[in-house]
Design a protein around this motif. Structure first.
Motif, PDB file in Angstrom:
ATOM      1  N   SER A 156       0.837  -1.208   0.000  1.00 46.47           N
ATOM      2  CA  SER A 156       0.000   0.000   0.000  1.00 46.47           C
ATOM      3  C   SER A 156       0.865   1.249   0.000  1.00 46.47           C
ATOM      4  O   SER A 156       0.424   2.313  -0.431  1.00 46.47           O
ATOM      5  N   GLY A 163       2.740   0.974  -3.889  1.00 48.74           N
ATOM      6  CA  GLY A 163       1.869   1.058  -5.049  1.00 48.74           C
ATOM      7  C   GLY A 163       1.315   2.462  -5.240  1.00 48.74           C
ATOM      8  O   GLY A 163       1.142   3.207  -4.278  1.00 48.74           O
ATOM      9  N   LYS A 164       1.019   2.786  -6.482  1.00 47.24           N
ATOM     10  CA  LYS A 164       0.448   4.118  -6.718  1.00 47.24           C
ATOM     11  C   LYS A 164      -1.053   4.082  -6.446  1.00 47.24           C
ATOM     12  O   LYS A 164      -1.658   3.017  -6.364  1.00 47.24           O
ATOM     13  N   LYS A 165      -1.639   5.266  -6.312  1.00 50.53           N
ATOM     14  CA  LYS A 165      -3.074   5.351  -6.021  1.00 50.53           C
ATOM     15  C   LYS A 165      -3.747   6.111  -7.151  1.00 50.53           C
ATOM     16  O   LYS A 165      -3.441   7.272  -7.401  1.00 50.53           O
ATOM     17  N   ASN A 166      -4.628   5.435  -7.847  1.00 49.01           N
ATOM     18  CA  ASN A 166      -5.364   6.107  -8.919  1.00 49.01           C
ATOM     19  C   ASN A 166      -6.735   5.467  -9.057  1.00 49.01           C
ATOM     20  O   ASN A 166      -7.026   4.799 -10.037  1.00 49.01           O
ATOM     21  N   PRO A 167      -7.589   5.637  -8.025  1.00 51.99           N
ATOM     22  CA  PRO A 167      -8.892   4.987  -8.105  1.00 51.99           C
ATOM     23  C   PRO A 167      -9.829   5.703  -9.082  1.00 51.99           C
ATOM     24  O   PRO A 167      -9.958   6.932  -9.043  1.00 51.99           O
ATOM     25  N   LYS A 177     -12.782   1.284 -12.105  1.00 51.00           N
ATOM     26  CA  LYS A 177     -11.882   0.325 -11.454  1.00 51.00           C
ATOM     27  C   LYS A 177     -12.480  -0.207 -10.162  1.00 51.00           C
ATOM     28  O   LYS A 177     -12.284  -1.359  -9.807  1.00 51.00           O
ATOM     29  N   LEU A 178     -13.248   0.656  -9.482  1.00 55.60           N
ATOM     30  CA  LEU A 178     -13.780   0.261  -8.179  1.00 55.60           C
ATOM     31  C   LEU A 178     -15.110  -0.474  -8.277  1.00 55.60           C
ATOM     32  O   LEU A 178     -15.601  -1.000  -7.287  1.00 55.60           O
ATOM     33  N   ALA A 179     -15.692  -0.519  -9.476  1.00 57.12           N
ATOM     34  CA  ALA A 179     -16.979  -1.198  -9.622  1.00 57.12           C
ATOM     35  C   ALA A 179     -16.786  -2.709  -9.524  1.00 57.12           C
ATOM     36  O   ALA A 179     -15.741  -3.214  -9.888  1.00 57.12           O
ATOM     37  N   PRO A 180     -17.804  -3.432  -9.016  1.00 61.68           N
ATOM     38  CA  PRO A 180     -17.703  -4.897  -8.974  1.00 61.68           C
ATOM     39  C   PRO A 180     -17.517  -5.477 -10.368  1.00 61.68           C
ATOM     40  O   PRO A 180     -18.122  -4.991 -11.329  1.00 61.68           O
ATOM     41  N   PHE A 181     -16.681  -6.499 -10.480  1.00 59.30           N
ATOM     42  CA  PHE A 181     -16.361  -7.057 -11.788  1.00 59.30           C
ATOM     43  C   PHE A 181     -17.533  -7.834 -12.362  1.00 59.30           C
ATOM     44  O   PHE A 181     -18.113  -8.694 -11.713  1.00 59.30           O
ATOM     45  N   GLU A 182     -17.898  -7.492 -13.597  1.00 55.61           N
ATOM     46  CA  GLU A 182     -18.989  -8.211 -14.254  1.00 55.61           C
ATOM     47  C   GLU A 182     -18.656  -8.280 -15.748  1.00 55.61           C
ATOM     48  O   GLU A 182     -19.462  -7.943 -16.592  1.00 55.61           O
ATOM     49  N   CYS A 183     -17.432  -8.666 -16.059  1.00 48.39           N
ATOM     50  CA  CYS A 183     -16.991  -8.810 -17.448  1.00 48.39           C
ATOM     51  C   CYS A 183     -17.196  -7.524 -18.240  1.00 48.39           C
ATOM     52  O   CYS A 183     -17.501  -7.557 -19.429  1.00 48.39           O
ATOM     53  N   LEU A 228     -26.500  -7.791  -7.485  1.00 49.80           N
ATOM     54  CA  LEU A 228     -25.457  -7.872  -6.472  1.00 49.80           C
ATOM     55  C   LEU A 228     -25.885  -8.901  -5.431  1.00 49.80           C
ATOM     56  O   LEU A 228     -27.074  -9.151  -5.253  1.00 49.80           O
TER      57      LEU A 228
END
Lengths: 117, 412
Positions: A26, A29-33, A37-43, A50
């Protein structure tokens, strides 16, 4: 000091190693949210549904079965350690115990408790 | 008999509580940490190499000789990755889960004896500890899936829960069978009761133990979530299951925990069934007990070799067998392994009672020799038959593959 201190040392050490690695990452690593990127993965799509906490009942049934068998196994451990000292009487008693359990197992099987449907 | 505290006491006379604690941390904690890391890195490299060679590829070749440093390079790369916690996730559980998983598989190393004295804690509840603490890893997995706020992760988590919980039963049944034969739950005691020639190993102690070993091995594959039981992370259905939302170092910790768990169950397989630190050659073993240093070194080499052989078989199975379905997984557990395990347990206990008694003049040992010969000859014949049956098919495929590649396999 006894053997359990070794276990305690191992517990603390494992926690420190794993926690330390995450902490190091932490920092490094760089921080670039970004929202994507923060959304739940759904292809790549918007999530259709959900998790709401509702799951099939069969998972729960498996947990109940596990508790039944595990209680049985907890009784087997001390018997197995003392098996040599208990002799024929101990063997007979354990066979009766397992026989009763086997009847229950066959009953559960016959009633379809072990089916996955 | 002895553990690391006796070694610390031997090094520093009258060290006292804190002296011993510091000694344990310095003498034991550092080597075991290095060892877990080496095991993790080596196993990941081995997995990639084994999979590559099974698929007629070469695998990692660039970083270090035959790609040996590839995993280390990957680890350093992962350190520099962004630490992502997805939106809507339970932040506390999400952060805790990989650590819990790692702790669960790391602490079990405490009861694995690498030699007569190379054990962290010679608990008199050794294998019970294995069954109890080994399951903590699964709690980490379930927490990860639940905390991710992703339906694939939740499916992976409930599958992991079902699978680990179910296969705990056949695993415990084979552990109890071992306890019945050894008369103790201590891992040191279990290995010591397998001293002598190779047919004194519990694998050859009676005809049922081979089946018990197979049950243990299949159940441990399922406990580690290894293929063909990798349903919790089935990538073709659930993206990657419980760790879909994990990336960077947190993912790496899950990965490391998985490989450490693989190694631990294999080492426990070696301890329980394959004679632990004994080489199986009686004169060599009794000579080694006269020298504590050499005994521990050779013992550690023996158990590490056995454990890595079992790890290799796990990888071999992974790249050979397709994943089974959830209902097949439950069928195998409750309708095959549990009844067979129960019958094997009863039969092994009965056999031990009849032939294992000392007053029968070591009949058990003579039987062990005979059974050892039967198992070795039987396995050889079966393997030869299988090779003969599959030879034409395999070589035709291989030649076709070579022709398609346009060059000799093994040179890319």
């Amino acid at each position: 000091m006894n053997e359990h201190t070794g276990i305690a040392v191992a517990l603390v050490l494992a926690g420190v190693i794993a926690g330390g690695m995450v902490w190091l990452a932490s920092i490094l690593g760089k921080k670039n949210p970004t929202p994507g990127k923060l959304a739940p993965f759904e292809c790549g799509n918007e999530p259709i549904a959900l998790p709401t906490g509702r799951l099939a009942i069969k998972f729960y049934m498996t947990a109940i079965l596990f508790i039944l068998f595990d209680v049985e196994l907890v009784f087997l451990y001390p018997w197995a350690v003392l098996y040599r000292d208990l002799g024929v009487l101990g063997l007979t008693e354990m066979f009766i115990f397992l026989g009763v359990l086997l009847v229950g197992f066959v009953y559960a099987w016959d009633n379809g408790a072990l089916e996955w449907k | 008999m002895g553990d690391f505290f006796t070694l610390v006491d031997w090094a520093v006379e009258d060290a006292g509580f804190w002296g011993r604690l510091i000694g344990v941390v310095a003498v034991w904690a550092v080597p075991i940490t290095v060892w877990v890391s080496v095991v993790g890195l080596f196993s990941i490299w081995l997995e990639r190499k084994v999979s590559a060679h099974i698929q007629c590829r070469l695998g990692p070749m660039e970083v270090g000789p035959h790609g040996a440093l590839q995993t280390l390079a990957d680890g350093i790369k992962l350190l520099a990755k962004e630490d992502i916690i997805p939106q809507g996730a339970d932040r506390f559980l999400f952060a805790l889960a990989p650590i819990l998983s790692f702790v669960g598989s790391f602490v079990v190393f405490a009861v694995v004896p690498f030699g007569p004295h190379l054990i962290i804690a010679d608990l008199n509840l050794g294998i019970y500890f294995l069954a109890a603490i080994g399951s903590i890893e699964a709690i980490g997995v379930i927490a990860a899936g639940w905390a991710s706020n992703n339906k694939w992760s939740v499916f992976g988590a409930v599958r992991a829960a079902t699978q680990v919980v179910s296969y705990e039963i056949p695993l415990s049944l084979s552990l109890v069978t071992i306890a019945c034969l050894a008369g103790t739950l201590s891992t040191i005691g279990i290995v010591e009761s397998q001293a002598g020639w190779i047919w004194n190993w519990f694998l050859f102690r009676n005809p049922f133990m081979v089946i018990s070993f197979l049950i243990f091995y299949i159940a441990s594959l399922a406990e580690c979530k290894r293929a063909p039981f990798d349903l919790p992370e089935a990538e073709s259905e659930l993206v990657s299951g419980f760790h879909t939302e994990y990336s960077g170092m947190r993912f790496a910790i899950f990965f490391l925990a998985e490989y450490a768990a693989m190694y631990v169950v294999s080492a426990m397989g070696a301890v329980l069934f394959l004679g632990g630190w004994y080489t199986g050659i009686e004169p060599l073993d009794s000579w080694l007990t006269t020298s504590p240093v050499l005994g521990n070194v050779v013992g550690a080499l023996a158990i590490i070799t056995k454990a890595f052989f079992l790890v290799f078989v796990q990888m071999w199975l992974r790249w050979t067998l397709p994943r089974i379905r959830l209902d097949q997984m439950m069928y195998l557990c409750f309708k095959v392994l549990v009844p067979v395990g129960m019958v094997v347990f009863m039969a092994a206990a009965f056999w031990q009672g009849v032939f294992g008694a000392p007053d029968l003049g070591g009949l058990g040992s003579k039987f062990g020799l005979a059974w050892f010969v039967v198992v070795v000859v039987g396995t050889t014949l079966w393997v030869k038959k299988t090779i003969r049956r599959t030879k034409g098919y395999a070589s035709a495929n291989f030649l076709e593959h070579q022709a398609r590649l346009g060059h000799d396999v093994g040179v890319s």
